[in-house]
Design a protein around this motif. Structure first.
Motif: not given
Length: 495
Positions: A188-195, A210-221
């Motif tokens: 859920v972290l941006p891929l332009y950051h090392v994390s 690798l499952i990708l989901q923006p954190y803002a979407e995850l936070k919606q439940g």
């Protein structure tokens, strides 16, 4: 503490470091990247590779030389960001990762160093540009590098130079630490950051998913389902974990499925750790940075749940030493500056020419000396790392670095303030909340300052508190007393 890389992963043989080309050939066409469905990264990599292959030969000093061009990737879309990064390295270009949410101040620094032609993207409607490596780097760079940004003193952006080998060394250390051959991750972290980037590379190199989901979407439940046999790893900064836990029981069954929830980017506050332990979450507090290709110490979930504290033991590929002010080793339980030796260490910062050439950084790693970090901590008798703070004035808010001097310098360039001091207020949500103590010019409202600063910098650098004062405390030498200024801000926030 020194650890040697073991030659096995439990019952699994430790794989040799795969080359990028071998990795891509082995995984090509594999449904590796997932969202609500399989994400089509392979045709995108192929498309970008063809675009790069068609670049004019004038971008090279001569056909046999390393390209003088770099590829600047500023994509907010994670699939595009990752595809462009892999395609650029595959074609032999150095790739620079940029934060697409940078403000004018940050982009000005990048434009000066890499001179990207942002009026001519490589692909229409993409944030993907041809840039130029500084001439000072051309004779030195022999292989494609990945330039990952990190903040420096005064807020100056630095490009940490990594190679495929340094990144794979980090992957191998991760495998050995967790005794796992195949790494799955939920990012859920941006891929332009090392994390975020290292989550992608761990899964790519180890035949994982690798499952990708923006954190803002995850936070919606609406989290995506996890693989039943190997649910893998989730990486969060403390602020994100706290937000999820504030939703009551909504995320608890999902969070408990992970092999480990890697928690990094900032020091978690004690109440958050106590809450996570009470809820039986498989937390794994970590320590690492851009310069080390992510974590070099991690507390494993079984240790965390057993009551162990700190950031864990060093990963098998890393050596962490604690040094006093004379760079001599400290005994266990004695704090000092942390120094790191690891094959995952960066190759230094990208140098810039002429008047932009920075002062040489004495902390850079060399074959004969480790990388001296800005962090203060200690190793206890069992070799567990504990972080106490920063040697400098760097603030950490929500896992992001903020340099007070940068914001102060920007505000002082206006005619709106007489004096300013940026401090970090302790905050249970952000770790530190950026606070601006200002002596405004007569008639200037604090809202004017906030409005002026907003387009200049990325959102996390913007002060969450603005406080007008008549004067700032000073030292005997006439400089702003930062410690007294922080005490002033803490008094004002409680009044």
């Amino acid at each position: 503490m020194t650890s040697a890389l073991p030659n096995s992963l439990g019952n699994h043989a430790l794989p040799s470091l795969p080359s990028l080309e071998d990795t891509l050939q082995r995984r090509w066409g594999n449904p590796w990247l997932l969202g609500p469905e399989v994400l089509p990264i392979w045709p995108i990599i192929d498309e970008i590779s063809q675009k790069l292959a068609a670049q004019p030969s004038s971008l090279c000093a001569n056909p046999s030389d390393y390209p003088m061009a770099a590829i600047l990737v500023a994509e907010v879309d994670p699939v595009r960001c990752l595809a462009a990064t892999l395609a650029g390295l595959r074609r032999g270009f150095t790739v620079a990762l940029a934060n697409p949410r940078w403000g004018q101040r940050e982009w000005q620094q990048v434009d000066e160093v890499l001179q990207p032609d942002r009026s001519q993207p490589l692909v229409p409607d993409w944030e993907l540009y041809v840039a130029k490596l500084p001439p000072t780097e051309i004779p030195e760079i022999k292989t494609p590098e990945l330039l990952i940004t990190t903040g420096g003193s005064g807020g100056q952006i630095k490009f940490a130079r990594h190679t495929w080998e340094t990144l794979m060394a980090s992957v191998q250390g991760f495998q050995a630490h967790f005794q796992i051959a195949t790494v799955n991750a939920y990012c859920v972290l941006p891929l332009y950051h090392v994390s975020g980037l290292m989550q992608a590379l761990r899964t790519l190199a180890t035949n994982g998913q690798l499952i990708l989901q923006p954190y803002a979407e995850l936070k919606q439940g609406q989290p995506f389902p996890l693989p039943a046999e190997n649910p893998g790893f989730l990486s969060l900064v403390p602020t994100q974990l706290q937000e999820l836990l504030n939703q009551g029981d909504t995320y608890l069954p999902w969070l408990r499925q992970f092999q480990a929830i890697l928690l990094g980017g900032a020091t978690p506050w004690p109440a958050l750790l106590t809450q996570a332990r009470t809820l039986s979450l498989p937390l794994a507090p970590t320590y690492g940075m851009t310069e080390t290709a992510s974590q070099v110490a991690t507390l494993r979930p079984d240790e965390f749940l057993a009551g162990q504290t700190g950031s864990g033991r060093p990963l098998p590929h890393a050596t962490i030493s604690v040094l006093d002010d004379h760079h001599q080793p400290q005994p266990p339980n004695q704090p000092g500056r942390l120094a790191i030796t690891a094959p995952s260490l960066f190759k230094g910062y990208l140098r810039v020419p002429d008047s932009r050439l920075p002062t040489p950084d004495s902390r850079l790693p060399t074959p004969d000396s480790p990388f001296l970090t800005d962090d203060i901590g200690y190793l206890n008798d069992q070799g567990y790392l504990h972080i106490l703070g920063r040697h400098s004035t760097t603030l950490i808010t929500g896992g992001e670095k903020v340099q007070p001097e940068e914001l102060e310098s920007l505000l002082l360039t206006t005619d709106l303030v007489q004096a300013v001091c940026i401090v970090g207020l302790p905050d249970a949500h952000w770790g530190q909340a950026v606070c601006a103590l200002v002596v405004p010019q007569p008639g200037v409202a604090l809202a004017q300052l906030a409005d002026w600063l907003a387009p200049q910098v990325v959102p996390y650098k913007r002060p969450k508190y603005w406080m007008a004062v008549n004067a700032l405390p000073q030292t005997a030498q006439g400089k702003v007393d930062r410690r007294a200024a922080l005490a002033m801000a803490r008094r004002l926030i409680t009044d």
